[in-house]
Design a protein around this motif. Structure first.
Motif, PDB file in Angstrom:
ATOM      1  N   UNK A 104       0.825  -1.207   0.000  1.00  0.00           N
ATOM      2  CA  UNK A 104       0.000   0.000   0.000  1.00  0.00           C
ATOM      3  C   UNK A 104       0.859   1.257   0.000  1.00  0.00           C
ATOM      4  N   UNK A 105       1.988   1.206   0.721  1.00  0.00           N
ATOM      5  CA  UNK A 105       2.887   2.362   0.716  1.00  0.00           C
ATOM      6  C   UNK A 105       3.535   2.534  -0.648  1.00  0.00           C
ATOM      7  N   UNK A 111      -0.647   5.985  -1.537  1.00  0.00           N
ATOM      8  CA  UNK A 111       0.362   6.819  -0.895  1.00  0.00           C
ATOM      9  C   UNK A 111       0.583   8.082  -1.728  1.00  0.00           C
ATOM     10  N   UNK A 112       0.152   9.219  -1.226  1.00  0.00           N
ATOM     11  CA  UNK A 112       0.290  10.495  -1.944  1.00  0.00           C
ATOM     12  C   UNK A 112       1.621  11.177  -1.655  1.00  0.00           C
ATOM     13  N   UNK A 113       2.384  10.618  -0.710  1.00  0.00           N
ATOM     14  CA  UNK A 113       3.704  11.179  -0.394  1.00  0.00           C
ATOM     15  C   UNK A 113       4.707  10.640  -1.405  1.00  0.00           C
ATOM     16  N   UNK A 114       5.127  11.446  -2.361  1.00  0.00           N
ATOM     17  CA  UNK A 114       5.998  10.989  -3.444  1.00  0.00           C
ATOM     18  C   UNK A 114       7.365  10.543  -2.930  1.00  0.00           C
ATOM     19  N   UNK A 115       7.865  11.228  -1.904  1.00  0.00           N
ATOM     20  CA  UNK A 115       9.195  10.865  -1.380  1.00  0.00           C
ATOM     21  C   UNK A 115       9.158   9.487  -0.745  1.00  0.00           C
ATOM     22  N   UNK A 182     -13.790   8.057  -0.667  1.00  0.00           N
ATOM     23  CA  UNK A 182     -13.157   9.338  -0.337  1.00  0.00           C
ATOM     24  C   UNK A 182     -14.148  10.484  -0.423  1.00  0.00           C
ATOM     25  N   UNK A 183     -15.051  10.441  -1.407  1.00  0.00           N
ATOM     26  CA  UNK A 183     -16.036  11.515  -1.560  1.00  0.00           C
ATOM     27  C   UNK A 183     -17.025  11.538  -0.398  1.00  0.00           C
ATOM     28  N   UNK A 184     -17.262  10.385   0.204  1.00  0.00           N
ATOM     29  CA  UNK A 184     -18.183  10.325   1.341  1.00  0.00           C
ATOM     30  C   UNK A 184     -17.483  10.577   2.668  1.00  0.00           C
ATOM     31  N   UNK A 185     -16.201  10.963   2.625  1.00  0.00           N
ATOM     32  CA  UNK A 185     -15.468  11.321   3.835  1.00  0.00           C
ATOM     33  C   UNK A 185     -14.678  10.187   4.451  1.00  0.00           C
ATOM     34  N   UNK A 186     -14.476   9.077   3.741  1.00  0.00           N
ATOM     35  CA  UNK A 186     -13.727   7.945   4.274  1.00  0.00           C
ATOM     36  C   UNK A 186     -12.241   8.241   4.360  1.00  0.00           C
ATOM     37  N   UNK A 187     -11.599   7.701   5.374  1.00  0.00           N
ATOM     38  CA  UNK A 187     -10.152   7.883   5.516  1.00  0.00           C
ATOM     39  C   UNK A 187      -9.405   6.801   4.738  1.00  0.00           C
ATOM     40  N   UNK A 188      -8.072   6.830   4.836  1.00  0.00           N
ATOM     41  CA  UNK A 188      -7.245   5.901   4.073  1.00  0.00           C
ATOM     42  C   UNK A 188      -7.483   4.457   4.482  1.00  0.00           C
ATOM     43  N   UNK A 189      -7.641   4.216   5.787  1.00  0.00           N
ATOM     44  CA  UNK A 189      -7.888   2.857   6.259  1.00  0.00           C
ATOM     45  C   UNK A 189      -9.202   2.306   5.708  1.00  0.00           C
ATOM     46  N   UNK A 190     -10.227   3.137   5.648  1.00  0.00           N
ATOM     47  CA  UNK A 190     -11.511   2.708   5.101  1.00  0.00           C
ATOM     48  C   UNK A 190     -11.419   2.463   3.591  1.00  0.00           C
ATOM     49  N   UNK A 191     -10.623   3.284   2.914  1.00  0.00           N
ATOM     50  CA  UNK A 191     -10.404   3.077   1.478  1.00  0.00           C
ATOM     51  C   UNK A 191      -9.755   1.720   1.230  1.00  0.00           C
ATOM     52  N   UNK A 192      -8.737   1.397   2.052  1.00  0.00           N
ATOM     53  CA  UNK A 192      -8.041   0.114   1.901  1.00  0.00           C
ATOM     54  C   UNK A 192      -8.966  -1.056   2.233  1.00  0.00           C
ATOM     55  N   UNK A 193      -9.722  -0.910   3.338  1.00  0.00           N
ATOM     56  CA  UNK A 193     -10.549  -2.024   3.817  1.00  0.00           C
ATOM     57  C   UNK A 193     -11.720  -2.315   2.894  1.00  0.00           C
ATOM     58  N   UNK A 194     -12.413  -1.272   2.442  1.00  0.00           N
ATOM     59  CA  UNK A 194     -13.656  -1.479   1.705  1.00  0.00           C
ATOM     60  C   UNK A 194     -13.515  -1.238   0.192  1.00  0.00           C
ATOM     61  N   UNK A 195     -12.487  -0.505  -0.201  1.00  0.00           N
ATOM     62  CA  UNK A 195     -12.346  -0.181  -1.617  1.00  0.00           C
ATOM     63  C   UNK A 195     -11.320  -1.015  -2.364  1.00  0.00           C
ATOM     64  N   UNK A 196     -10.277  -1.463  -1.638  1.00  0.00           N
ATOM     65  CA  UNK A 196      -9.168  -2.140  -2.318  1.00  0.00           C
ATOM     66  C   UNK A 196      -9.095  -3.622  -1.984  1.00  0.00           C
TER      67      UNK A 196
END
Length: 272
Positions: A104-105, A111-115, A182-196
């Motif tokens: 995921x990283x 991961x939006x952190x490019x570095x 994300x549009x419904x206000x979900x955080x990264x953990x919720x995106x991973x759990x339910x979206x990915x």
């Protein structure tokens, strides 16, 4: 294609399927590749006649030295094969556990952190470029001869492969569920759990089984450098010229790997 000229006669216009430049480039590429092959043959002295001359030697070695196998050595081989399987199983399990968060990283859509993304990507590339035999030598020097060094070496090697495959799978998932969460206000953990996770679980399981196959085969080789498993006793028997015992080891190893590959391929076929 037929056209009429000024005199009313039909003429045929030809369309070129390939450009002359492409033909020249293709011919040049073939010549370069063929030249490299011929150079490799001369540099390594790998001429076909050497293989032909060696075939009778191989035949005599198999018939006179390896046959018949010493079936009385079977119990010792079974113990080492069990250790080999345990090495592959533990290393694959550890690699799967650590590979998932790293994947995921190492995914640009999570991961939006490019570095940080680039650092993890480079780390995975480094892990994949180090041969497992070199890792085994390092861990043998660190923790000593035995299965532990083999497990550590295969874990590190498998981690690079598995995390790379899973991260590319994550980047190729359907972005619709991710954007909706994300549009419904979900955080990264919720995106991973339910979206990915629902999208990548079959591929993740399939890749894990594939890595398990690789580790079973690699663990045989690691024994030659003291990293446990069937390779240790094979090296010992080869040094003592006990070829009947070597034949038993080779036969049982081949049978075990074939069974594992067959079962794993069928499971991966159902998952995919």
């Amino acid at each position: 294609m037929a056209n009429k000229n000024t005199n009313g006669k039909k003429t045929t216009e030809r369309y070129r399927l390939t450009q002359p430049r492409f033909k020249w480039m293709l011919a040049f590429t073939i010549i370069v590749v063929f030249s490299l092959y011929m150079l490799s043959v001369f540099q390594t002295n790998a001429f076909p006649n050497r293989v032909k001359e060696g075939l009778p030697i191989i035949y005599r070695f198999m018939i006179e030295d390896l046959f018949p196998p010493n079936w009385g050595y079977l119990n010792r081989v079974a113990q080492s094969l069990l250790e080999t399987w345990n090495m592959a199983l533990f290393s694959t399990t550890f690699a799967a556990i650590f590979a998932l968060p790293l994947s995921f990283i190492a995914s640009s859509n999570i991961n939006r952190n490019k570095w940080l993304y680039q650092v993890v990507r480079n780390l995975l590339n480094i892990l994949r470029t180090i041969p497992e035999v070199i890792l085994a030598v390092l861990f043998v020097a660190l923790v000593g001869i035995g299965a532990v060094s083999g497990i550590l070496a295969l874990t590190v090697f498998s981690l690079g492969i598995l995390a790379k495959l899973v991260s590319e799978t994550i980047e190729a998932v359907d972005p619709g569920p991710i954007e909706a969460i994300r549009a419904s206000g979900g955080n990264t953990l919720q995106v991973i759990t339910y979206g990915i996770m629902p999208q990548i679980l079959p591929q993740f399981a399939s890749y894990t089984l594939y890595v398990l196959e690789i580790n079973v085969k690699a663990s045989v080789i690691l024994g030659f450098v003291g990293a446990g498993g069937i390779g240790i006793i094979m090296q010992q028997q080869l040094r003592m010229f006990n070829y009947n015992n070597v034949a038993t080891i080779v036969f049982m190893t081949f049978l075990t790997i074939t069974i594992i590959d067959t079962v794993s391929n069928r499971l991966r076929g159902h998952l995919e």
